[in-house]
Write a protein that holds these residues in place. Structure first.
Motif, PDB file in Angstrom:
ATOM      1  N   THR A  18      -4.456  -3.329  -2.772  1.00 19.90           N
ATOM      2  CA  THR A  18      -5.928  -3.762  -2.976  1.00 19.90           C
ATOM      3  C   THR A  18      -6.365  -4.479  -1.595  1.00 19.90           C
ATOM      4  OG1 THR A  18      -5.779  -3.587  -5.573  1.00 19.90           O
ATOM      5  CG2 THR A  18      -7.440  -5.208  -4.528  1.00 19.90           C
ATOM      6  N   THR A  78      -7.201  -1.982   0.965  1.00 20.44           N
ATOM      7  CA  THR A  78      -8.310  -1.058   0.808  1.00 20.44           C
ATOM      8  C   THR A  78      -9.641  -1.912   0.891  1.00 20.44           C
ATOM      9  OG1 THR A  78      -6.962   0.128  -0.786  1.00 20.44           O
ATOM     10  CG2 THR A  78      -9.527   0.444  -1.283  1.00 20.44           C
ATOM     11  N   LEU A 110       0.892  -1.386   0.003  1.00 28.01           N
ATOM     12  CA  LEU A 110      -0.032  -0.146  -0.141  1.00 28.01           C
ATOM     13  C   LEU A 110       0.669   1.227   0.110  1.00 28.01           C
ATOM     14  CD1 LEU A 110      -2.624   1.429   0.531  1.00 28.01           C
ATOM     15  CD2 LEU A 110      -2.286   1.447   2.774  1.00 28.01           C
ATOM     16  N   VAL A 145      -5.491   4.213   6.365  1.00 29.42           N
ATOM     17  CA  VAL A 145      -6.234   2.988   6.130  1.00 29.42           C
ATOM     18  C   VAL A 145      -6.055   2.453   7.506  1.00 29.42           C
ATOM     19  CG1 VAL A 145      -5.638   0.758   5.483  1.00 29.42           C
ATOM     20  CG2 VAL A 145      -5.630   2.577   3.713  1.00 29.42           C
TER      21      VAL A 145
END
Length: 224
Positions: free
Chosen positions: A191, A194, A41, A77
């Motif tokens: 991904t 997320t 990320l 995040v």
């Protein structure tokens, strides 16, 4: 991973408040994967937002140094993941354990979707072994597993989460491919992170409606 999270949450709930339990779960997720997806990320954030051409973005992603975009992306995040877990665990509504059980599986499914739909941009890397034709059988098995797990353990809500994360993976992969020319191991990690956040947030939103729950068949077996 989901089963471990459910077990740790149950033990922590005997001794700790919800906020500390949520923090333990966030840290545990990172430890179980050795920070691999978080690293992806951070590299992806630096590359996508720190370059203006696919070549430059890919070069930035290989740079071991950490930039401002990486720090902001990872911090955002982790903050959202912590907030979602606090909301989930403090809701006081039956069904939180099913969201905990399902979201790691669904986030990994997002990576599988991208592996099947988008090209791998590098000649070698952590994601390259999954691009050969022999992976199609494994991809099909993964799809059946996700479908069965989502339906049996999450009911209509589980199927909705699976459908949503599939669409999200396609849209995210489409955007990353346009910016990079293809996918990399880092983008798969981004991904996953997320998807974890979005599935947790969606689970919190669905929980009050009672839609995230095992099918009656599974419920009957559990109560026997």
């Amino acid at each position: 991973m989901g089963a471990i999270l459910v077990g740790v949450e149950w033990v922590c709930s005997l001794f700790f408040p919800v906020s500390l339990t949520a923090a333990v779960l966030v840290a545990l997720l990172a430890v179980m994967t050795r920070g691999l997806h978080l690293d992806g990320l951070m590299d992806t954030c630096d590359g996508l937002f720190g370059g203006y051409t696919p070549e430059r973005r890919l070069k930035v992603m290989r740079d071991p140094n950490v930039g401002a975009f990486a720090v902001v992306g990872a911090g955002g995040v982790l903050l959202l993941k912590y907030g979602a877990l606090v909301s989930l665990l403090s809701a006081g509504i039956p069904g939180q354990e099913w969201v905990l059980l399902l979201f790691p599986m669904l986030s990994r499914w997002a990576m599988v979707v991208q592996l099947g739909l988008f090209r791998y941009v590098r000649s070698s890397g952590l994601g390259s072994p999954f691009q050969d034709t022999g992976a199609k059988i494994a991809t099909g098995f993964a799809g059946l597993t996700v479908l069965a797990g989502s339906a049996l353990l999450g009911g209509y809500g589980g199927l909705a989460l699976a459908a949503g994360v599939t669409v999200m993976a396609w849209l995210l992969g489409l955007g990353m491919t346009r910016m990079l020319g293809g996918m990399t191991g880092d983008t798969y990690g981004a991904t996953n992170e997320t998807a974890e956040v979005l599935v947790l947030m969606a689970g919190v939103a669905l929980l009050p409606f009672g839609t995230v729950a095992p099918l009656p068949l599974i419920t009957g077996l559990l109560t026997v």
